[in-house]
Design an enzyme around this catalytic site. Structure first.
Site, PDB file in Angstrom:
ATOM      1  N   CYS A 296       0.828  -1.291   0.037  1.00  0.00           N
ATOM      2  CA  CYS A 296      -0.146  -0.008  -0.122  1.00  0.00           C
ATOM      3  C   CYS A 296       1.015   1.287  -0.004  1.00  0.00           C
ATOM      4  O   CYS A 296       0.354   2.054  -0.566  1.00  0.00           O
ATOM      5  CB  CYS A 296      -0.632  -0.009   1.428  1.00  0.00           C
ATOM      6  SG  CYS A 296      -2.484  -0.967   1.044  1.00  0.00           S
ATOM      7  N   VAL A 297       1.974   1.023   0.611  1.00  0.00           N
ATOM      8  CA  VAL A 297       2.914   2.375   0.761  1.00  0.00           C
ATOM      9  C   VAL A 297       4.312   2.228   0.430  1.00  0.00           C
ATOM     10  O   VAL A 297       4.880   1.016   0.730  1.00  0.00           O
ATOM     11  CB  VAL A 297       2.731   2.878   2.258  1.00  0.00           C
ATOM     12  CG1 VAL A 297       3.827   4.159   2.400  1.00  0.00           C
ATOM     13  CG2 VAL A 297       1.588   3.053   2.515  1.00  0.00           C
TER      14      VAL A 297
END
Lengths: 104, 179
Positions: A103-104
């Site tokens: 996600c990051v």
């Protein structure tokens, strides 16, 4: 999965056009993939592509944008400048790797 | 360009017209650690998809961009009846245990560790990541006035302190998330 021909070589790609087999990737192919999405590779691009390739071997997954930034010491802004719009996906595509999952 | 004796070449549509003009507005109104991250993560995801992203920090969400507090957001599980230890062993933790002295400190420490273990940055570094990715960070005028804070007190990447109307105006046509 589809087999297509890029830079005179047969490669397997998914329905979005990403290489399915990272092993089919070569540096010549990267240059052609880059051209297909309107990029001309410079040394700065190559440094990142080589990192992505090496990192994939050790991590088993594609580095996220932040990982590329922190591990190569490249500011995120520069990544956006080198691979405009969707840098994480574009880097993965040119490097013959799947889209990053993190996600990051 | 290339021979196509196999299937026609498929090129990802990175710059498809569909994503052009897409805009996302995220209103961050909470200052707890666990309520700060959803907004930050979604903003980061949107920026990575080439979506113009505006964040508005208001009320307790103001703490996310206030220099004095941004590195020190806390997680309390008081009132969170879904609270359980990491993983799903089936064991719950009564939320009122979170009211015991030291519980918030411990829970915060644990959550920060879980986040760091995933190589996800802390809040100040996350703001840098968002700024570098082209996020528009806006501070709420009323929150600034209530707290007697000025731009000097805020993270450098904040573009300005603006009113709610200003934010609504500049996010015309945007998809909106209220957190």
């Amino acid at each position: 999965m589809t087999t297509t021909t890029i830079a005179g070589r047969q490669v397997d790609v998914n329905d979005e056009g990403f290489l399915v087999e990272p092993g089919q990737w070569t540096e010549d192919l990267a240059a052609e993939l880059a051209t297909l999405i309107g990029l001309e590779l410079t040394d700065a691009h190559w440094k990142l592509i080589r990192f992505l390739r090496d990192d994939y071997v050790t991590q088993g997954e594609t580095a996220t944008l932040r990982r590329v930034s922190t591990r190569t010491g490249t500011p995120v802004k520069e990544l956006f400048a080198l691979f405009p719009g969707k840098p994480a996906k574009k880097m993965a595509y040119v490097s013959g790797l799947p889209k990053p999952k993190g996600c990051v | 360009m290339t021979a196509t004796d196999t299937a026609p070449m498929i090129v990802p549509s990175f710059d498809s017209p569909r994503s052009e003009g897409r805009k996302l507005a995220i209103i961050c109104s909470k200052g707890n650690l666990d309520m700060a991250y959803p907004g930050l993560i979604l903003a980061n995801a949107a920026l990575g998809e080439d979506v113009e992203t505006h964040m508005f920090f208001t009320f307790w969400g103001f703490d996310i961009i206030t220099k004095a507090t941004m590195a020190d957001l806390k997680f309390s599980f008081v009132g969170n009846t879904a609270m359980h230890p990491p993983g799903h062993s089936g064991m719950g933790v009564h939320h009122m245990l979170g009211a015991l002295p030291g519980a918030t400190t411990m829970a915060t420490k644990m959550m920060k560790k879980q986040i760091a273990d995933l190589d996800v940055p802390d809040v100040p570094e996350f703001l840098e990541l968002l700024s570098g990715s082209g996020a528009h960070l806006w501070a709420c005028r009323m929150s600034a006035d209530m707290n007697h804070l000025t731009e000097d007190d805020l993270y450098e990447g904040v573009e300005g302190i603006i009113s709610a109307s200003d934010f609504i105006e500049l996010t015309e046509g945007a998809q909106l998330l209220f957190i």
